[in-house]
Scaffold this active site. Structure first.
Site, PDB file in Angstrom:
ATOM      1  N   CYS A   1      -5.430   8.171   9.654  1.00  0.00           N
ATOM      2  CA  CYS A   1      -5.574   7.522  10.962  1.00  0.00           C
ATOM      3  C   CYS A   1      -5.313   8.492  12.113  1.00  0.00           C
ATOM      4  O   CYS A   1      -4.499   9.401  12.004  1.00  0.00           O
ATOM      5  CB  CYS A   1      -4.607   6.356  11.074  1.00  0.00           C
ATOM      6  SG  CYS A   1      -5.094   4.939  10.081  1.00  0.00           S
TER       7      CYS A   1
ATOM      8  N   ILE B   1       7.982   7.009  17.142  1.00  0.00           N
ATOM      9  CA  ILE B   1       7.584   7.693  15.912  1.00  0.00           C
ATOM     10  C   ILE B   1       6.319   8.524  16.119  1.00  0.00           C
ATOM     11  O   ILE B   1       6.300   9.725  15.858  1.00  0.00           O
ATOM     12  CB  ILE B   1       7.381   6.689  14.767  1.00  0.00           C
ATOM     13  CG1 ILE B   1       8.615   5.782  14.618  1.00  0.00           C
ATOM     14  CG2 ILE B   1       7.093   7.423  13.462  1.00  0.00           C
ATOM     15  CD1 ILE B   1       9.897   6.497  14.294  1.00  0.00           C
TER      16      ILE B   1
ATOM     17  N   ARG C   1      -8.583  -0.284   4.661  1.00  0.00           N
ATOM     18  CA  ARG C   1      -7.685   0.717   4.082  1.00  0.00           C
ATOM     19  C   ARG C   1      -6.328   0.123   3.733  1.00  0.00           C
ATOM     20  O   ARG C   1      -5.652   0.620   2.833  1.00  0.00           O
ATOM     21  CB  ARG C   1      -7.463   1.882   5.053  1.00  0.00           C
ATOM     22  CG  ARG C   1      -8.657   2.802   5.259  1.00  0.00           C
ATOM     23  CD  ARG C   1      -8.290   3.971   6.163  1.00  0.00           C
ATOM     24  NE  ARG C   1      -7.040   4.565   5.708  1.00  0.00           N
ATOM     25  CZ  ARG C   1      -5.991   4.804   6.507  1.00  0.00           C
ATOM     26  NH1 ARG C   1      -6.037   4.495   7.779  1.00  0.00           N
ATOM     27  NH2 ARG C   1      -4.895   5.345   6.022  1.00  0.00           N
TER      28      ARG C   1
ATOM     29  N   LYS D   1       0.831  -1.209   0.000  1.00  0.00           N
ATOM     30  CA  LYS D   1       0.000   0.000   0.000  1.00  0.00           C
ATOM     31  C   LYS D   1       0.864   1.258   0.000  1.00  0.00           C
ATOM     32  O   LYS D   1       0.625   2.199  -0.760  1.00  0.00           O
ATOM     33  CB  LYS D   1      -0.903  -0.009   1.231  1.00  0.00           C
ATOM     34  CG  LYS D   1      -1.599   1.314   1.509  1.00  0.00           C
ATOM     35  CD  LYS D   1      -2.016   1.426   2.968  1.00  0.00           C
ATOM     36  CE  LYS D   1      -2.450   2.841   3.250  1.00  0.00           C
ATOM     37  NZ  LYS D   1      -2.460   3.173   4.673  1.00  0.00           N
ATOM     38  N   ASN D   2       1.894   1.277   0.868  1.00  0.00           N
ATOM     39  CA  ASN D   2       2.693   2.484   1.031  1.00  0.00           C
ATOM     40  C   ASN D   2       3.680   2.716  -0.111  1.00  0.00           C
ATOM     41  O   ASN D   2       4.366   3.738  -0.126  1.00  0.00           O
ATOM     42  CB  ASN D   2       3.433   2.440   2.373  1.00  0.00           C
ATOM     43  CG  ASN D   2       2.487   2.578   3.550  1.00  0.00           C
ATOM     44  OD1 ASN D   2       1.406   3.148   3.428  1.00  0.00           O
ATOM     45  ND2 ASN D   2       2.879   2.041   4.690  1.00  0.00           N
TER      46      ASN D   2
ATOM     47  N   ASP E   1       4.567   0.744  12.185  1.00  0.00           N
ATOM     48  CA  ASP E   1       3.339   0.121  11.678  1.00  0.00           C
ATOM     49  C   ASP E   1       3.181  -1.327  12.147  1.00  0.00           C
ATOM     50  O   ASP E   1       2.146  -1.942  11.895  1.00  0.00           O
ATOM     51  CB  ASP E   1       3.306   0.165  10.149  1.00  0.00           C
ATOM     52  CG  ASP E   1       2.849   1.517   9.618  1.00  0.00           C
ATOM     53  OD1 ASP E   1       2.444   2.374  10.423  1.00  0.00           O
ATOM     54  OD2 ASP E   1       2.898   1.721   8.387  1.00  0.00           O
TER      55      ASP E   1
ATOM     56  N   ARG F   1       0.756  14.413  12.587  1.00  0.00           N
ATOM     57  CA  ARG F   1       1.742  14.135  11.548  1.00  0.00           C
ATOM     58  C   ARG F   1       1.820  15.373  10.665  1.00  0.00           C
ATOM     59  O   ARG F   1       1.273  15.407   9.570  1.00  0.00           O
ATOM     60  CB  ARG F   1       1.338  12.900  10.746  1.00  0.00           C
ATOM     61  CG  ARG F   1       1.379  11.630  11.563  1.00  0.00           C
ATOM     62  CD  ARG F   1       1.287  10.396  10.710  1.00  0.00           C
ATOM     63  NE  ARG F   1      -0.090  10.108  10.332  1.00  0.00           N
ATOM     64  CZ  ARG F   1      -0.431   9.093   9.539  1.00  0.00           C
ATOM     65  NH1 ARG F   1       0.484   8.303   9.042  1.00  0.00           N
ATOM     66  NH2 ARG F   1      -1.694   8.879   9.254  1.00  0.00           N
TER      67      ARG F   1
ATOM     68  N   ARG G   1      -4.632  10.302   4.295  1.00  0.00           N
ATOM     69  CA  ARG G   1      -3.440  11.128   4.451  1.00  0.00           C
ATOM     70  C   ARG G   1      -2.519  11.060   3.237  1.00  0.00           C
ATOM     71  O   ARG G   1      -1.854  12.038   2.885  1.00  0.00           O
ATOM     72  CB  ARG G   1      -2.667  10.718   5.712  1.00  0.00           C
ATOM     73  CG  ARG G   1      -1.419  11.558   5.862  1.00  0.00           C
ATOM     74  CD  ARG G   1      -0.693  11.401   7.145  1.00  0.00           C
ATOM     75  NE  ARG G   1       0.498  12.241   7.119  1.00  0.00           N
ATOM     76  CZ  ARG G   1       0.518  13.546   7.365  1.00  0.00           C
ATOM     77  NH1 ARG G   1      -0.597  14.161   7.676  1.00  0.00           N
ATOM     78  NH2 ARG G   1       1.636  14.231   7.298  1.00  0.00           N
TER      79      ARG G   1
END
Length: 419
Positions: free
Chosen positions: A116, A326, A396, A22-23, A304, A121, A92
């Site tokens: 989220c 983080i 998602r 996904k990222n 994550d 962020r 985002r």
């Protein structure tokens, strides 16, 4: 909203194929706007966030065709430079549109992005980098306007190795005149995948995967085809699920190097993790042992994976400590795990987890993507039934999660909302 009904107690056994990342997919889709032609992207996961990105690209003037595992994007007619607020707030990753449209059209207007609820962020690093390339940034009434019809290469030093900021600056710098150097850049594999995609289009980028990335601006980019890397977070999630259920699972379509931080910790717990050319095998024959984790930018332990790991440690033997470096608000899953019998105390950025032999099924709620899947893992090892609300968060970032788990022997049902 849909719910999951999970009956715990079954060890996971079998083979699971990991979807495309996904990222990596989302920034690559945004980067396709830089090319006045048609790009094909393969290994595209079927996710809610991907569908939202498709809608954003269409509103920008692109023609988008999406099917099973692929996406075809024709950006020849892209002319719009403003992303609707409702779509920005839904995801985002829509912020990636900034660098791409600024590089293509010299102007972009967006609202502050959503996503989220795992803590602030801010996009200040994105804006700082784009400003260094010569973009004029105006913030007013919840919107950000970036104007840079003649971007110029520059040295950009990031205060923190932000993945999103690194990728946004890369996309804008591709069409800037001269050379851009990003220092303290993010090293994540998804950044390397974006570099590979852009270079296939004719960009001149080197250094992704290190802390210094150099981009030599080009005047033209060309259509290309690209296959997205496997999702290391989905892979890590299934690795933990196999270990904590004392199962035996073979993961296909994985890059073992990308999952090594998780594999190393699993080995410390007593699980067996073996990688080969055919994938990764995870086996656990007894209760796992407690370990400590500390989240860090890649190649450190992924933030994550922190919620899923905390679910696993909730049933490990001994006391573990998880430190979140983080995101300041990434412990929202803790209260829900406690409802299931987990013994977790929060002390600032640290969580102290005292493992219990079994969790108990309960009605719990997903507050975000990774917290949601952590509760799924908890449900897999809980006595009785667990009902998980708000599974749209999970949709998602995980393609057909319940189907993949069922094929491994888990008892997971999706309960559709009655209308």
């Amino acid at each position: 909203m849909d719910r999951f009904l999970i009956t715990g107690g079954a060890p996971l056994k079998g083979t699971v194929r990991i979807a495309g990342a996904k990222n990596a997919t989302l920034p690559i889709m945004a980067a396709s706007l830089l090319c006045p032609g048609t790009c094909e992207i393969h290994e595209v996961p079927d996710l809610r966030d991907v569908r939202v990105m498709c809608e954003i690209l269409k509103l920008m003037g692109a023609k988008v065709e999406a099917g099973k595992g692929y996406c075809r994007i024709d950006a020849a007619s892209v002319a719009a430079c403003e992303v609707p607020e409702n779509l920005m707030r839904e995801m985002r990753s829509s912020i990636f549109i900034m660098g791409a449209l600024l590089g293509r059209l010299g102007k972009v207007k967006v609202s502050y992005p959503g996503g989220c609820a795992i803590g602030p962020r801010p996009i200040d690093l994105h804006l700082k980098g784009l400003s260094a390339l010569g973009a004029k940034i105006t913030e007013k009434h919840g919107y950000v306007l970036a104007e840079g019809p003649a971007l110029r290469g520059s040295d950009v030093h990031l205060d923190f190795p932000s993945v999103g900021a690194t990728e946004n600056i890369m996309m804008a710098a591709v069409k800037a005149q001269g050379v851009t150097v990003i220092r303290n850049a993010a090293k994540e594999p998804e950044v390397v995948d974006l570099q590979n995609f852009l270079n296939k289009m004719g960009a001149k980028i080197r250094g992704a995967g290190t802390d210094t990335i150099k981009i030599e601006g080009v005047s033209d980019l060309y259509p290309t085809s690209h296959s997205v890397i496997p999702d290391r977070i989905e892979a890590g999630t299934f690795m933990l699920a196999a270990a904590m259920t004392q199962g035996d699972v073979h993961l296909e379509n994985v890059i073992a190097e990308h999952t090594e931080p998780v594999a190393a910790k699993l080995r410390e717990t007593g699980a067996e993790v073996v990688s080969s050319g055919e994938g990764i095998y995870v086996t656990a024959r007894r209760r796992l042992q407690a370990v400590d984790i500390k989240t860090l930018p890649y190649p450190g332990y992924p933030t994550d994976m922190q919620p899923q790991t905390m679910a696993m440690l909730s049933v490990a033997e001994g006391t573990s400590v998880a430190i979140e470096n983080i995101f300041v608000n990434r412990f929202k899953h803790v209260d829900e795990l406690r409802r299931m019998g987990a013994q977790i105390n929060i002390e600032g950025r640290a969580a102290v987890i005292r493992g219990v032999e079994r969790l108990s099924g309960a009605c719990v709620e997903a507050s975000d993507l990774r917290a949601g899947v952590a509760l799924v893992l908890a449900g897999l090892v809980a006595d009785g039934q667990t009902v998980l609300e708000n599974v749209y968060h999970i949709d998602r970032g995980y393609e057909a999660l319940e189907e993949k788990l069922r094929r491994l022997g888990a008892q997971v049902q999706r309960l559709k909302e009655s209308r």
